[in-house]
Design a protein around this motif. Structure first.
Motif, PDB file in Angstrom:
ATOM      1  N   THR A   5       0.809  -1.212   0.000  1.00  4.98           N
ATOM      2  CA  THR A   5       0.000   0.000   0.000  1.00  4.98           C
ATOM      3  C   THR A   5       0.845   1.266   0.000  1.00  4.98           C
ATOM      4  O   THR A   5       0.366   2.322  -0.397  1.00  4.98           O
ATOM      5  N   ASP A 273      -4.043 -13.297  -3.850  1.00 10.08           N
ATOM      6  CA  ASP A 273      -4.665 -12.192  -3.131  1.00 10.08           C
ATOM      7  C   ASP A 273      -3.602 -11.159  -2.766  1.00 10.08           C
ATOM      8  O   ASP A 273      -2.692 -11.430  -1.971  1.00 10.08           O
ATOM      9  N   THR A 274      -3.712  -9.968  -3.331  1.00 15.62           N
ATOM     10  CA  THR A 274      -2.724  -8.922  -3.102  1.00 15.62           C
ATOM     11  C   THR A 274      -2.609  -8.556  -1.627  1.00 15.62           C
ATOM     12  O   THR A 274      -1.519  -8.282  -1.121  1.00 15.62           O
ATOM     13  N   SER A 275      -3.733  -8.564  -0.916  1.00 17.34           N
ATOM     14  CA  SER A 275      -3.761  -8.086   0.466  1.00 17.34           C
ATOM     15  C   SER A 275      -3.196  -9.083   1.465  1.00 17.34           C
ATOM     16  O   SER A 275      -2.685  -8.694   2.515  1.00 17.34           O
ATOM     17  N   THR A 276      -3.277 -10.366   1.152  1.00 14.32           N
ATOM     18  CA  THR A 276      -2.896 -11.375   2.143  1.00 14.32           C
ATOM     19  C   THR A 276      -1.665 -12.181   1.760  1.00 14.32           C
ATOM     20  O   THR A 276      -1.167 -12.963   2.587  1.00 14.32           O
ATOM     21  N   ILE A 289      -7.250  -4.516  -6.666  1.00 16.09           N
ATOM     22  CA  ILE A 289      -7.725  -3.730  -5.535  1.00 16.09           C
ATOM     23  C   ILE A 289      -7.749  -2.264  -5.942  1.00 16.09           C
ATOM     24  O   ILE A 289      -7.078  -1.853  -6.895  1.00 16.09           O
ATOM     25  N   ASP A 291      -7.107   1.366  -4.070  1.00 19.88           N
ATOM     26  CA  ASP A 291      -6.615   1.936  -2.827  1.00 19.88           C
ATOM     27  C   ASP A 291      -7.035   3.397  -2.734  1.00 19.88           C
ATOM     28  O   ASP A 291      -6.530   4.238  -3.483  1.00 19.88           O
TER      29      ASP A 291
END
Length: 356
Positions: A5, A273-276, A289, A291
């Protein structure tokens, strides 16, 4: 692995505005036929030459209401060197508090009359946010330059007729002048909340007509484990350099073997999964995603301007064959969070640029 991020702003792309048959400014364009839904025998006709951008933010203010806003942009030339429009023309932004959407991916603007309450921060349903310049009018002069007016009062009436939104606004501007505005047309609110699947697909999509691609090489921006490319694949009516156009487009973010500077390596890339993800390994693709901190798309997405569609792709794989002659074969088998498939195959020239 570095926190992804922190670097999303490197990949922020121009938001894809949905060009709709839409609205008419009573001061600038021909009047719109009466939006009476055919009650007097007339057929409702959308007005022309306006682009709309519409977004849903969910319960932004914690008041159990849904916040959404619409930008109405008249047909104007965009000066890339100045980073602004050249008139004559206008942008009208209306910031609504409406009913909460049952599904944030398919938000709607509730019918009724919305009142500007300049002295209130209640954000209750059927009000228009104006206290902090949330709703405003920009007027662009011919040859350049613009004037900005906050909306300070008035009402906006919303009705649905024949599948079209009919919006009639009677507003007061910050110079105490009156401003009337009418809109007749379709609206699709892009999900900018923390809810839903970030996709408004209602069925499978078969990609066709893809004729070009641009691959931007970023190097080891997130991790030493891999480098990555962001790729835009699109049809002929799409400007790869400004990332906008009438043709459908697919955005991919592929993790590749470190040092792959001369093009995308051939292979299969599986969406993670980009976030996890613990790390970004070669031969993976990052899920889509959005942001809000940096206002940009990242990962793997499908866009259709004319179809008014946008989909974060969260599963599947992409097979790439680099032909070594400036062209690549992309075999696409992806899906959104609802399981709707985006698939197809194309062989296209792929321009490579170093953005590291």
């Amino acid at each position: 692995m570095r926190n992804a991020t922190r670097l999303f702003h490197l990949l922020g792309i121009a938001l894809l505005s949905f060009t709709l048959a839409a609205c008419s400014d009573s001061g600038d364009n021909d009047p719109t036929p009466s939006p009476d839904g055919g009650g007097d025998g007339t057929t409702l006709v959308p007005t022309q030459d306006v682009t709309t951008e519409a977004y849903y933010k969910g319960d932004l203010y914690g008041t159990s209401t849904g916040n959404l806003w619409i930008n109405f942009i008249s047909k104007m030339e965009y000066d890339a060197s100045e980073g602004d429009y050249v008139g004559p023309g206008y942008i009208l932004c209306l910031d609504f508090n409406t009913t909460l959407a049952e599904n944030a991916d398919f938000a709607t603007l509730a019918e009724g009359t919305y009142t500007c309450n300049y002295a209130s921060d209640s954000h209750e349903a059927f009000t228009l946010n104006v206290a902090y310049g949330d709703s405003y009018l920009l007027r662009y002069a011919e040859g350049g330059g613009s004037e900005n007016f906050d909306i300070t009062g008035g009402t906006v009436t919303v009705a649905l007729r024949e599948g079209y939104y009919c919006i009639d606004a009677h507003l007061t501007l910050s110079d105490n002048s009156d401003y009337d505005y009418s809109f007749v047309g379709e609206l699709s609110f892009l999900n900018r909340s923390d809810e839903g699947q970030m996709s408004n697909l209602t069925g499978d999509v078969t990609l066709s007509g893809m004729t070009q691609a641009l691959a931007g090489y970023y190097g080891a921006a997130f991790t030493n484990t891999s480098d990555y490319y962001t790729i835009i694949i699109a049809g002929p009516d799409y400007d790869l350099d400004v990332n906008y156009g009438a043709s459908d487009a697919l955005m991919l973010t592929l993790n590749v073997t470190p040092g792959s500077t001369d093009g995308i390596p051939s292979g299969s890339y599986t969406v993670v999964d980009t976030s996890t993800a613990i790390d970004f390994y070669p031969n993976t693709a990052l899920s889509g995603i959005y942001d809000p901190t940096y206002g940009g798309y990242f990962g793997t997405w499908f866009f259709s301007t004319t179809g008014k569609l946008e989909a974060s792709l969260r599963g599947g794989e992409v097979k790439v064959t680099n032909n070594g002659d400036g062209t690549c074969v992309f075999d696409i088998s992806l899906q959104d969070g609802y399981g709707h498939r985006v698939s197809g195959s194309c062989t296209v020239p792929c321009r490579v640029e170093d953005w590291s």
